[in-house]
Write a protein that holds these residues in place. Structure first.
Motif, short mmCIF file in Angstrom:
data_model
loop_
_atom_site.label_atom_id
_atom_site.label_comp_id
_atom_site.label_asym_id
_atom_site.label_seq_id
_atom_site.Cartn_x
_atom_site.Cartn_y
_atom_site.Cartn_z
N ASP A 98 -94.19 -19.53 107.07
CA ASP A 98 -96.09 -18.33 107.92
C ASP A 98 -96.70 -19.69 107.10
OD1 ASP A 98 -98.21 -16.77 108.90
OD2 ASP A 98 -97.56 -15.91 106.99
N GLU A 99 -96.36 -19.69 105.39
CA GLU A 99 -97.40 -20.42 105.30
C GLU A 99 -97.79 -21.99 105.71
OE1 GLU A 99 -100.00 -21.36 103.14
OE2 GLU A 99 -99.10 -19.95 102.11
N PHE A 100 -96.53 -22.91 106.02
CA PHE A 100 -96.75 -24.14 106.97
C PHE A 100 -97.17 -23.63 107.76
CE2 PHE A 100 -94.61 -26.67 110.41
CZ PHE A 100 -94.74 -27.53 110.29
N TYR A 101 -97.05 -22.76 108.90
CA TYR A 101 -98.04 -22.67 110.23
C TYR A 101 -99.42 -22.02 110.19
CZ TYR A 101 -93.00 -22.96 113.04
OH TYR A 101 -92.45 -23.30 113.87
N ARG A 102 -100.03 -21.86 108.82
CA ARG A 102 -101.08 -21.56 108.40
C ARG A 102 -102.02 -22.49 107.92
NH1 ARG A 102 -102.75 -15.69 107.66
NH2 ARG A 102 -101.51 -14.35 107.84
N HIS A 103 -100.42 -23.83 107.34
CA HIS A 103 -101.41 -24.71 107.07
C HIS A 103 -101.57 -25.83 108.27
CE1 HIS A 103 -102.13 -28.33 104.68
NE2 HIS A 103 -100.86 -28.84 104.98
N ARG A 104 -101.02 -26.06 109.27
CA ARG A 104 -100.60 -26.77 110.23
C ARG A 104 -101.91 -26.50 111.43
NH1 ARG A 104 -97.06 -29.73 114.15
NH2 ARG A 104 -98.79 -30.94 113.26
N GLN A 105 -102.23 -24.82 111.64
CA GLN A 105 -103.09 -24.57 112.03
C GLN A 105 -104.43 -25.00 111.94
OE1 GLN A 105 -102.13 -19.83 112.56
NE2 GLN A 105 -101.25 -20.52 114.05
N SER A 106 -104.89 -24.96 110.01
CA SER A 106 -105.98 -25.08 109.20
C SER A 106 -106.03 -26.55 109.71
CB SER A 106 -105.84 -24.54 108.08
OG SER A 106 -107.08 -25.21 107.18
N ARG A 107 -105.26 -27.18 109.05
CA ARG A 107 -105.08 -28.87 109.33
C ARG A 107 -105.69 -29.04 111.06
NH1 ARG A 107 -103.87 -32.27 105.86
NH2 ARG A 107 -103.25 -33.98 107.60
N SER A 108 -105.34 -28.02 111.76
CA SER A 108 -105.96 -28.57 113.22
C SER A 108 -107.39 -28.44 113.77
CB SER A 108 -104.92 -28.18 114.38
OG SER A 108 -105.15 -27.49 115.60
N HIS A 109 -106.87 -26.90 113.13
CA HIS A 109 -108.84 -25.92 113.10
C HIS A 109 -110.36 -27.94 112.90
CE1 HIS A 109 -112.13 -23.65 113.49
NE2 HIS A 109 -112.38 -24.17 113.16
N ARG A 110 -109.59 -27.75 111.64
CA ARG A 110 -110.09 -29.02 110.84
C ARG A 110 -110.15 -30.30 112.04
NH1 ARG A 110 -108.90 -33.63 108.01
NH2 ARG A 110 -110.29 -34.55 106.29
N ALA A 111 -109.23 -30.90 112.17
CA ALA A 111 -109.74 -31.89 112.55
C ALA A 111 -110.20 -31.78 114.26
CB ALA A 111 -107.68 -32.49 113.53
N ARG A 112 -109.87 -30.86 115.18
CA ARG A 112 -111.20 -30.58 115.81
C ARG A 112 -112.35 -30.48 116.11
NH1 ARG A 112 -106.68 -26.66 117.02
NH2 ARG A 112 -107.74 -24.88 116.71
N VAL A 113 -112.77 -29.89 114.44
CA VAL A 113 -114.03 -29.15 114.48
C VAL A 113 -114.83 -30.85 113.76
CG1 VAL A 113 -115.42 -28.32 112.76
CG2 VAL A 113 -114.20 -26.82 113.66
N LEU A 114 -114.32 -31.63 112.92
CA LEU A 114 -114.50 -32.88 112.55
C LEU A 114 -114.46 -33.94 114.01
CD1 LEU A 114 -112.90 -33.46 108.98
CD2 LEU A 114 -115.17 -32.77 109.86
N GLY A 115 -113.66 -33.54 114.75
CA GLY A 115 -113.81 -34.66 115.95
C GLY A 115 -114.36 -34.62 116.48
N LEU A 116 -115.63 -33.57 116.84
CA LEU A 116 -116.90 -33.14 117.60
C LEU A 116 -118.25 -34.24 117.21
CD1 LEU A 116 -116.48 -29.56 117.96
CD2 LEU A 116 -116.30 -30.92 119.46
N LEU A 117 -118.05 -34.53 116.22
CA LEU A 117 -119.00 -35.73 115.99
C LEU A 117 -118.93 -37.03 116.46
CD1 LEU A 117 -121.85 -35.94 114.76
CD2 LEU A 117 -121.09 -36.25 112.25
N LEU A 118 -120.00 -37.33 117.48
CA LEU A 118 -119.11 -38.30 117.89
C LEU A 118 -119.89 -40.06 117.54
CD1 LEU A 118 -118.84 -36.52 121.32
CD2 LEU A 118 -117.56 -36.98 119.73
N ILE A 119 -120.12 -41.18 117.84
CA ILE A 119 -120.53 -42.03 117.94
C ILE A 119 -120.31 -43.04 118.81
CG2 ILE A 119 -121.33 -42.35 115.13
CD1 ILE A 119 -119.27 -44.26 115.64
N PRO A 120 -121.40 -43.63 119.50
CA PRO A 120 -121.83 -44.23 120.47
C PRO A 120 -120.64 -46.05 119.82
CG PRO A 120 -123.08 -45.13 119.56
CD PRO A 120 -122.84 -43.85 118.92
N LEU A 121 -119.64 -46.93 120.97
CA LEU A 121 -118.97 -48.18 120.82
C LEU A 121 -119.71 -48.58 121.54
CD1 LEU A 121 -115.77 -48.43 119.85
CD2 LEU A 121 -117.45 -48.15 117.99
N ASP A 122 -120.40 -49.92 121.84
CA ASP A 122 -120.35 -51.25 122.47
C ASP A 122 -119.43 -52.17 122.79
OD1 ASP A 122 -122.64 -49.65 123.13
OD2 ASP A 122 -124.77 -51.16 122.84
N PRO A 123 -119.69 -52.82 123.64
CA PRO A 123 -118.31 -54.40 123.50
C PRO A 123 -119.18 -54.93 122.25
CG PRO A 123 -119.16 -53.59 125.68
CD PRO A 123 -120.25 -53.02 124.81
#
Length: 367
Positions: free
Chosen positions: A81-106
């Motif tokens: 249960d601790e492991f799955y909670r830890h993974r869910q927390s890390r997955s949620h963190r990655a999803r939230v932090l992944g919502l800040l976007l920046i542009p890339l030009d060629p």
């Protein structure tokens, strides 16, 4: 991906080295965005396309990260249960932090004020960028860090040299499993297979130990490019070759080594594949097919941590049963304790399991 900016519709290519889908809700933001506003938007699943100063974007990302780590932690009912909670927390963190976007030009270049030179890091993570693109800032920061690891390399005592991991390949920062392969008695110096080679570190160790030919396999093109480059850098390219294939190469060998992912859980991104193996599929496939690829009298070396056992995700009975069902027997096992920092970090949520962890090299032969 498409968004509206200054009343006009804009379009760019979404890129994610982790295989994450493009966000569906996008708003353009600038330096006037506060950390509280960013947190509110992220909690609503709104992606923020940054059009301000690059360093300010980094500060907003760090502020979001601090807020994610400030919540109360529930007491787990079991190690699993601790492991799955830890993974869910890390997955949620990655999803939230992944919502800040920046542009890339060629180039690729970040067309923002005070943006660093990210050409090498972005090219290693995303390949050629010939059109306007958008990426997650959190992912790009990770790519920049991975580029530094690749540039500086990881010192491997058993090789007396450095392995240079490419983006998307597992970093050989834990030395105990490498040391096991460096010390176990070789059944032959003629030929060896290294199944799932990653950076090629184990294949390089075998070549340095005197194995005349080592065939290293992986099903990821990045891993094959990485291993090939490392063989060249270490001067073992005349003995070790990396081959793109699924599991075993053609033929048989007197020694076959495999260090499969240790944790039987579902990967949340493509970069998780080196650590998480749903249902222990690679582990059990290696065992089931090993005899078909061993020469008579040959050995299979299974390099595996028992962390999954301490987490309640796989039992020792399951492992021994799979070995027996595959028509194999154990002739010897070498054990070692991990020395990485998390094994002694009492603040780590998985500390109890990590402190009890043992990494083993199982010498297996056909019955």
């Amino acid at each position: 991906m498409t968004w509206t900016e200054a009343g006009d519709s804009r379009t760019a290519r979404w890129r994610s080295a982790n295989g994450r889908p493009a966000p569906s809700r996008i708003e353009v933001v600038t330096d006037s965005l506060t950390a509280d506003d960013a947190n509110r938007m992220a909690s609503q699943g709104i992606a923020m396309l940054w059009q301000g100063d690059f360093h300010n974007a980094r500060q907003i990302l760090n502020a979001l990260d601090r807020r994610l780590g400030a919540g109360k932690k529930k007491v787990a009912d079991s190690p699993a249960d601790e492991f799955y909670r830890h993974r869910q927390s890390r997955s949620h963190r990655a999803r939230v932090l992944g919502l800040l976007l920046i542009p890339l030009d060629p180039g690729p270049v970040v067309p923002l004020r005070r943006a660093p030179d990210i050409r090498a890091a972005a090219a290693e993570a995303y390949g050629d960028i010939a059109e306007p693109s958008v990426v997650s800032l959190h992912e790009l920061v990770g790519a920049i860090g991975a580029h530094e690891w690749r540039r500086n390399g990881v010192w491997v005592e058993a090789l007396q040299g450095r392995i240079h991991p490419h983006y998307g390949t597992f970093f050989p920062t834990r030395s105990e499993y490498v040391d096991l392969v460096a010390a176990a008695p070789l059944p032959s110096e003629e030929l060896a297979f290294d199944v799932g080679t990653g950076t090629g570190v184990l294949a390089a160790v075998l070549a340095r130990r005197g194995v005349q030919r080592v065939v290293a396999t992986d099903n990821e093109p990045r891993a094959i490019a990485c291993a090939s480059e490392n063989f060249q850098n270490l001067g073992v390219q005349d003995r070790a070759e990396a081959v793109l294939t699924d599991m075993f190469p053609p033929g048989r060998a007197p020694l076959i080594v495999c260090n499969p992912p240790w944790i039987p859980a579902t990967p949340h991104s493509s970069l998780d594949n080196a650590v998480y193996d749903p249902g222990s599929r690679m582990l059990f496939r290696f065992l089931n097919e090993l005899s078909d690829h061993l020469e008579p009298g040959g050995e299979g070396w299974l390099v595996l941590s028992d962390l999954a056992e301490h987490l309640g995700l796989r039992s020792r009975t399951d492992l021994l049963g799979a070995i027996e069902a595959a028509g194999l027997k154990v002739v010897e096992r070498f054990d070692t304790k991990p020395t990485h920092p998390k094994a002694s970090d009492r603040n780590d949520p998985l500390y109890a399991a990590r402190a009890a962890e043992v990494t083993s090299l199982w010498r297996l032969v056909s019955r």
